[in-house]
Design a protein around this motif. Sequence first.
Motif, PDB file in Angstrom:
ATOM      1  N   SER A  80       1.134  12.995  -5.293  1.00 30.89           N
ATOM      2  CA  SER A  80       1.338  13.756  -3.755  1.00 30.89           C
ATOM      3  C   SER A  80       0.047  13.891  -3.040  1.00 30.89           C
ATOM      4  O   SER A  80      -0.225  14.250  -1.950  1.00 30.89           O
ATOM      5  CB  SER A  80       2.307  14.843  -3.747  1.00 30.89           C
ATOM      6  OG  SER A  80       1.858  15.574  -4.763  1.00 30.89           O
ATOM      7  N   ASP A  81      -1.130  14.107  -4.031  1.00 33.24           N
ATOM      8  CA  ASP A  81      -2.321  14.552  -3.433  1.00 33.24           C
ATOM      9  C   ASP A  81      -3.280  13.318  -3.071  1.00 33.24           C
ATOM     10  O   ASP A  81      -4.706  13.477  -2.930  1.00 33.24           O
ATOM     11  CB  ASP A  81      -2.979  15.470  -4.385  1.00 33.24           C
ATOM     12  CG  ASP A  81      -3.412  14.788  -5.839  1.00 33.24           C
ATOM     13  OD1 ASP A  81      -2.897  13.668  -5.966  1.00 33.24           O
ATOM     14  OD2 ASP A  81      -4.545  15.158  -6.469  1.00 33.24           O
ATOM     15  N   ILE A  82      -2.785  12.093  -2.865  1.00 38.95           N
ATOM     16  CA  ILE A  82      -3.648  11.030  -2.557  1.00 38.95           C
ATOM     17  C   ILE A  82      -3.017  10.215  -1.495  1.00 38.95           C
ATOM     18  O   ILE A  82      -1.738   9.993  -1.491  1.00 38.95           O
ATOM     19  CB  ILE A  82      -3.542  10.036  -3.732  1.00 38.95           C
ATOM     20  CG1 ILE A  82      -4.595  10.434  -5.014  1.00 38.95           C
ATOM     21  CG2 ILE A  82      -4.263   8.637  -3.384  1.00 38.95           C
ATOM     22  CD1 ILE A  82      -4.381   9.719  -6.280  1.00 38.95           C
ATOM     23  N   ARG A  83      -3.855  10.065  -0.339  1.00 37.15           N
ATOM     24  CA  ARG A  83      -3.121   9.514   0.790  1.00 37.15           C
ATOM     25  C   ARG A  83      -3.735   8.035   1.286  1.00 37.15           C
ATOM     26  O   ARG A  83      -4.731   8.200   0.783  1.00 37.15           O
ATOM     27  CB  ARG A  83      -3.276  10.304   2.035  1.00 37.15           C
ATOM     28  CG  ARG A  83      -2.646   9.935   3.623  1.00 37.15           C
ATOM     29  CD  ARG A  83      -2.949  10.715   4.378  1.00 37.15           C
ATOM     30  NE  ARG A  83      -4.162  10.498   5.145  1.00 37.15           N
ATOM     31  CZ  ARG A  83      -4.964  11.627   5.262  1.00 37.15           C
ATOM     32  NH1 ARG A  83      -4.870  12.837   4.788  1.00 37.15           N
ATOM     33  NH2 ARG A  83      -6.193  11.170   5.878  1.00 37.15           N
ATOM     34  N   VAL A  84      -2.787   7.132   1.530  1.00 35.31           N
ATOM     35  CA  VAL A  84      -3.535   5.841   1.741  1.00 35.31           C
ATOM     36  C   VAL A  84      -3.194   5.663   3.206  1.00 35.31           C
ATOM     37  O   VAL A  84      -2.323   5.608   3.974  1.00 35.31           O
ATOM     38  CB  VAL A  84      -2.668   4.898   0.897  1.00 35.31           C
ATOM     39  CG1 VAL A  84      -2.901   3.422   1.233  1.00 35.31           C
ATOM     40  CG2 VAL A  84      -2.892   4.945  -0.608  1.00 35.31           C
ATOM     41  N   TYR A 108       0.723  -1.174   0.028  1.00 41.36           N
ATOM     42  CA  TYR A 108       0.197  -0.020   0.033  1.00 41.36           C
ATOM     43  C   TYR A 108       0.961   1.230   0.013  1.00 41.36           C
ATOM     44  O   TYR A 108       0.375   2.060  -0.583  1.00 41.36           O
ATOM     45  CB  TYR A 108      -1.149   0.087   1.215  1.00 41.36           C
ATOM     46  CG  TYR A 108      -2.151  -1.120   0.807  1.00 41.36           C
ATOM     47  CD1 TYR A 108      -3.373  -0.708   0.135  1.00 41.36           C
ATOM     48  CD2 TYR A 108      -1.888  -2.482   1.225  1.00 41.36           C
ATOM     49  CE1 TYR A 108      -4.312  -1.564  -0.175  1.00 41.36           C
ATOM     50  CE2 TYR A 108      -2.922  -3.479   0.855  1.00 41.36           C
ATOM     51  CZ  TYR A 108      -3.949  -3.148   0.053  1.00 41.36           C
ATOM     52  OH  TYR A 108      -5.053  -4.036  -0.390  1.00 41.36           O
ATOM     53  N   PRO A 109       1.813   1.388   0.956  1.00 46.59           N
ATOM     54  CA  PRO A 109       2.819   2.472   0.887  1.00 46.59           C
ATOM     55  C   PRO A 109       3.287   2.721  -0.680  1.00 46.59           C
ATOM     56  O   PRO A 109       3.454   3.571  -1.207  1.00 46.59           O
ATOM     57  CB  PRO A 109       3.606   2.474   1.897  1.00 46.59           C
ATOM     58  CG  PRO A 109       3.634   1.277   2.311  1.00 46.59           C
ATOM     59  CD  PRO A 109       2.086   0.715   2.128  1.00 46.59           C
ATOM     60  N   ARG A 110       3.820   1.464  -1.190  1.00 46.29           N
ATOM     61  CA  ARG A 110       4.494   1.465  -2.643  1.00 46.29           C
ATOM     62  C   ARG A 110       3.413   1.906  -3.440  1.00 46.29           C
ATOM     63  O   ARG A 110       3.950   2.889  -4.396  1.00 46.29           O
ATOM     64  CB  ARG A 110       4.813   0.095  -2.663  1.00 46.29           C
ATOM     65  CG  ARG A 110       5.553  -0.215  -4.200  1.00 46.29           C
ATOM     66  CD  ARG A 110       5.789  -1.516  -4.648  1.00 46.29           C
ATOM     67  NE  ARG A 110       6.789  -2.180  -3.662  1.00 46.29           N
ATOM     68  CZ  ARG A 110       8.108  -1.962  -3.951  1.00 46.29           C
ATOM     69  NH1 ARG A 110       8.498  -1.556  -5.003  1.00 46.29           N
ATOM     70  NH2 ARG A 110       8.951  -2.736  -2.922  1.00 46.29           N
ATOM     71  N   ILE A 111       2.110   1.526  -3.501  1.00 46.84           N
ATOM     72  CA  ILE A 111       1.296   2.144  -4.391  1.00 46.84           C
ATOM     73  C   ILE A 111       0.980   3.630  -4.151  1.00 46.84           C
ATOM     74  O   ILE A 111       0.702   4.376  -5.225  1.00 46.84           O
ATOM     75  CB  ILE A 111      -0.039   1.174  -4.494  1.00 46.84           C
ATOM     76  CG1 ILE A 111       0.005  -0.179  -5.009  1.00 46.84           C
ATOM     77  CG2 ILE A 111      -1.135   1.908  -5.058  1.00 46.84           C
ATOM     78  CD1 ILE A 111      -0.977  -1.023  -4.613  1.00 46.84           C
ATOM     79  N   GLU A 112       0.986   4.035  -2.771  1.00 51.97           N
ATOM     80  CA  GLU A 112       0.869   5.495  -2.760  1.00 51.97           C
ATOM     81  C   GLU A 112       1.798   6.480  -3.506  1.00 51.97           C
ATOM     82  O   GLU A 112       1.477   7.327  -3.930  1.00 51.97           O
ATOM     83  CB  GLU A 112       0.734   5.729  -0.973  1.00 51.97           C
ATOM     84  CG  GLU A 112       0.544   6.998  -0.753  1.00 51.97           C
ATOM     85  CD  GLU A 112       0.792   7.315   0.725  1.00 51.97           C
ATOM     86  OE1 GLU A 112      -0.353   7.755   1.419  1.00 51.97           O
ATOM     87  OE2 GLU A 112       1.622   6.847   1.198  1.00 51.97           O
ATOM     88  N   GLN A 113       3.084   5.594  -3.595  1.00 53.98           N
ATOM     89  CA  GLN A 113       4.055   6.492  -3.927  1.00 53.98           C
ATOM     90  C   GLN A 113       3.892   6.819  -5.484  1.00 53.98           C
ATOM     91  O   GLN A 113       4.459   7.604  -6.110  1.00 53.98           O
ATOM     92  CB  GLN A 113       5.539   5.884  -3.733  1.00 53.98           C
ATOM     93  CG  GLN A 113       5.937   5.843  -2.227  1.00 53.98           C
ATOM     94  CD  GLN A 113       7.119   5.315  -2.101  1.00 53.98           C
ATOM     95  OE1 GLN A 113       7.793   4.366  -2.956  1.00 53.98           O
ATOM     96  NE2 GLN A 113       7.756   5.573  -0.868  1.00 53.98           N
ATOM     97  N   LEU A 114       3.353   5.702  -5.998  1.00 58.43           N
ATOM     98  CA  LEU A 114       3.082   5.705  -7.578  1.00 58.43           C
ATOM     99  C   LEU A 114       1.832   6.652  -8.064  1.00 58.43           C
ATOM    100  O   LEU A 114       1.854   6.918  -8.960  1.00 58.43           O
ATOM    101  CB  LEU A 114       2.904   4.494  -7.953  1.00 58.43           C
ATOM    102  CG  LEU A 114       4.032   3.467  -7.750  1.00 58.43           C
ATOM    103  CD1 LEU A 114       3.874   2.005  -8.352  1.00 58.43           C
ATOM    104  CD2 LEU A 114       5.297   4.255  -8.680  1.00 58.43           C
ATOM    105  N   LEU A 115       1.122   6.700  -6.924  1.00 55.43           N
ATOM    106  CA  LEU A 115      -0.258   7.676  -7.300  1.00 55.43           C
ATOM    107  C   LEU A 115      -0.441   9.212  -7.265  1.00 55.43           C
ATOM    108  O   LEU A 115      -0.861   9.896  -7.984  1.00 55.43           O
ATOM    109  CB  LEU A 115      -1.130   7.205  -6.302  1.00 55.43           C
ATOM    110  CG  LEU A 115      -1.739   5.613  -6.327  1.00 55.43           C
ATOM    111  CD1 LEU A 115      -2.780   5.627  -5.430  1.00 55.43           C
ATOM    112  CD2 LEU A 115      -2.254   5.457  -7.760  1.00 55.43           C
TER     113      LEU A 115
END
Length: 243
Positions: free
Chosen positions: A26-30, A17-24
């Motif tokens: 900066s305006d999306i938080r997981v 999940y943090p890996r995916i967050e990095q790819l989405l």
Amino acid sequence: MTALGFLYPGHSAEDDYPRIEQLLGSDIRVDLVHTDVGEDARKLDALRELGAPQRLAAGVQELRHAGADAVVWACTSGSFVHGWEGAHEQVRTLAHTAGMPASSTSFAFVHAVRELGLRRVAVGATYPDDVAGLFVDFLAAAGVEVTAVRSSGTGAAAEVGTWGEAEVLALARTADTPDAQAVLLPDTALHTAAHITALEEELGKPVLTANQVTVWEALRLADRRVNAPELGALFTREPLVQV
């Protein structure tokens, strides 16, 4: 800022999940909240208890306080084992408890398949045969044809969480059939976020994995669409397959 909330059972592959967050972007938080697993076993009674309303409700307040815009029960087997209608009731109860749009990984797969315009898929499951068969039934209820299912018969999520790229690729490769338009890997205990590009290059078709579709489903609920090619065909702006 769009905040995505997830209820994740245990700790097998939460680092997807943090890996995916990095790819989405900066305006999306997981935001990930862990739910109680109870017995870590791929048995029907244990899986039904895994997604019981009280277990899911226990993590909802934390997500509300974090300002989540939507919540997804990040578990495939803990939703489809309840059947098509039961899984709908599970999500309705979760949405009512959370006070926000809600879904589960099982429905994320259905919506992702429809997003890509697919009708025929192959399934690479880590579950025992009887559990994998219930996922096939769930997809059939959504009008999705399964061309083949490969079950590894793994008995616990903790074991699946130790798999690396070689094991994931082998599962997808053995599950694939020429007439399948995509391959589905339905286990949120399986690390796949770092392997999606390699999987799609290896098979030459979309590959949908549990943690990938779970995050995509939360974005869909939050009315966000993100172009992130490293997360595969599902996260490109246009579907790769039209039927």
